[in-house]
Design a protein around this motif. Structure first.
Motif, mmCIF file in Angstrom:
data_model
loop_
_atom_site.group_PDB
_atom_site.id
_atom_site.type_symbol
_atom_site.label_atom_id
_atom_site.label_comp_id
_atom_site.label_asym_id
_atom_site.label_seq_id
_atom_site.Cartn_x
_atom_site.Cartn_y
_atom_site.Cartn_z
ATOM 1 N N PHE A 271 0.784 -1.547 -0.112
ATOM 2 C CA PHE A 271 0.268 -0.072 -0.102
ATOM 3 C C PHE A 271 0.980 1.273 -0.253
ATOM 4 N N ASP A 272 0.395 2.771 -0.489
ATOM 5 C CA ASP A 272 0.602 3.512 -0.689
ATOM 6 C C ASP A 272 0.878 4.355 0.635
ATOM 7 N N GLU A 273 1.056 5.255 0.760
ATOM 8 C CA GLU A 273 0.687 6.164 2.288
ATOM 9 C C GLU A 273 -0.749 7.064 2.289
ATOM 10 N N ASN A 274 -1.214 6.768 1.415
ATOM 11 C CA ASN A 274 -2.442 6.835 1.229
ATOM 12 C C ASN A 274 -3.862 5.576 1.338
ATOM 13 N N GLY A 275 -2.719 4.534 1.409
ATOM 14 C CA GLY A 275 -3.751 3.266 1.715
ATOM 15 C C GLY A 275 -3.888 2.895 -0.267
ATOM 16 N N PHE A 276 -4.153 2.626 -0.914
ATOM 17 C CA PHE A 276 -3.983 2.780 -2.634
ATOM 18 C C PHE A 276 -2.704 1.769 -2.383
ATOM 19 N N ILE A 277 -3.519 0.292 -3.678
ATOM 20 C CA ILE A 277 -3.199 -0.746 -3.459
ATOM 21 C C ILE A 277 -1.650 -0.677 -4.820
ATOM 22 N N HIS A 278 -0.554 -0.410 -4.656
ATOM 23 C CA HIS A 278 -0.219 -1.344 -6.157
ATOM 24 C C HIS A 278 -0.849 -2.536 -6.611
ATOM 25 N N GLU A 279 -0.987 -2.738 -7.964
ATOM 26 C CA GLU A 279 -1.288 -3.485 -9.028
ATOM 27 C C GLU A 279 0.214 -4.568 -9.274
#
Length: 411
Positions: A271-279
């Motif tokens: 996850f990035d710092e904003n909570g998004f998941i990397h594909e």
């Protein structure tokens, strides 16, 4: 290594759950080998303590005329279950044709689960249940195809609270929602994982994020796309889970040139710092380290294929088949990611194969490292010179002719 389970186990739609005993459990549908149709009348369960070694707990739920797991439809095939623990009890949410939704309860994560009860308002309304218990003990159930519905559950986890029912939590037009929802919480955010049709086929697993279990949800992106796992692939369905400090996506890949015969796989995610998941990409190594290039590698671990390549089953093992590879100037290929060549000096490539044709090996930058010809009717080991490479690399097999591969290694 992918696929996760033994080669005779075809579990799609996997829900991964860490239960109170600390083990990770997989619940899913059950495809039958050499059968082009989805699912069957049984559900299995597997568990692990290390993501490497899996315990087969066998059939945990069955629906047929002898063992009537769904009493109101004794012949319904079973699709895409989910399971969860609450207050020492284990709840298995099952679905089947046509749009059956039921719940069975047991004292163990591996059942036995039997005699499911109807879930009023959900039964007859849709497929693919997913269940969630929040930190305050409130349970939720979600289900549906093309438009996701959800509601709070009663304290006994068996009934929907009617006034909490929400429609259109995810939709096809807004989120690409096709089916296969699965909900998890991370921190203060709720992640709805689902089968996404936005790229033209239902091969993507994507996610949407909300601040409450019932939404509203905003699409985050694609987690993994299983396109090219097999010429016949159509759908994808799975879940995410945190196990021993690492998050994983659990998904399935088709085999045998069909949309069925699906195998559960896993990849680490971040996850990035904003909570998004990397594909992430689908790989052969999966949750393990890169494969040792100097030990025999099963051909059935190929993660992507182009042309007429496919994974087929011979007995209880899987092989890689290329039929008419290179026909009309189009090269069939199969991909393995990733192999660890370390710092060893080697000079040859060996393969157990049969058929009549040629195999060309390539790695990064379209670099050819070996070429070998096959002309035998039974599996035989063949060896050819190979260019030395070091470190971790992907590997592609390019085919010309009709070739079947069992295993390969370098030395």
């Amino acid at each position: 290594m992918n696929p996760l389970l033994p080669e005779n186990c075809f579990m799609p739609d996997a829900e991964a759950r860490v239960m109170p005993d600390g083990r990770l459990y997989l619940y899913g549908s059950w495809d039958l080998p050499a059968n082009p149709e989805y699912c069957s009348h049984v559900m299995h369960c597997f568990s692990t303590d290390d993501m490497e070694n899996w315990t087969d707990h066998g059939v945990i739920f069955r629906n047929d005329e002898v063992f009537c797991g769904i009493p109101w439809n004794k012949k319904a095939k079973l699709y895409a279950p989910d399971a969860i623990e609450k207050d020492g009890k284990y709840f298995l949410y099952v679905c089947g044709t046509p749009k059956i939704e039921g719940i069975a309860v047991a004292d163990s994560p591996t059942g036995p689960f039997s005699a499911a009860e109807r879930i009023e308002f959900a039964d007859g309304d849709g497929i693919d249940p997913t269940v969630f218990v929040d930190e305050n003990g409130q349970g939720y159930l979600f289900w549906g195809q093309f438009s996701l519905r959800g509601a709070k559950l009663s304290p006994d986890m068996k009934k929907i609270v009617p006034e909490s029912l929400q429609n259109g939590i995810l939709t096809e037009w807004e989120h690409g929602f096709h089916e296969g929802a699965s909900i998890r919480r991370r921190g203060n955010q709720y992640y709805m994982i689902y089968t996404d049709i936005s790229r033209g086929k239902a091969t993507c697993m994507s996610y949407a994020i909300a601040n409450t279990p019932l939404g509203p949800y905003k699409k985050g992106g694609v987690i993994i796309d299983n396109i090219y796992c097999d010429p016949g692939t159509w759908n994808n369905h799975g879940s995410i889970a945190e196990f021993k400090g690492q998050w994983y996506v659990f998904y399935h890949r088709s085999s045998q040139g069909s949309h069925a015969c699906r195998r559960v796989c896993a990849e680490p995610i971040s996850f990035d710092e904003n909570g998004f998941i990397h594909e992430v990409e689908q790989t052969s190594q999966g949750a393990s380290a890169p494969m040792n290039a100097f030990l025999p590698i099963r051909a059935g671990t190929a993660c992507r294929m182009i042309g007429k390549c496919r994974i087929e089953q011979i007995g209880e093992k899987e092989v890689l088949v290329s039929k008419n590879g290179g026909h009309w100037g189009i090269s069939d290929w199969a991909e393995y990611k990733y192999l660890n060549f370390g710092k060893k000096i080697f000079s040859s490539f060996s393969v157990s194969a049969k058929g009549q044709g040629n195999i060309t090996l390539k790695t990064d930058g379209n670099e050819e490292i070996s070429h070998i010809s096959i002309d035998n009717t039974d599996f035989e080991w063949k060896t050819a010179p190979c260019k030395n490479i070091q470190g971790i690399h992907p590997l592609w097999f390019f085919f010309d002719g009709n070739v079947t591969i069992d295993e390969f290694f370098f030395e």
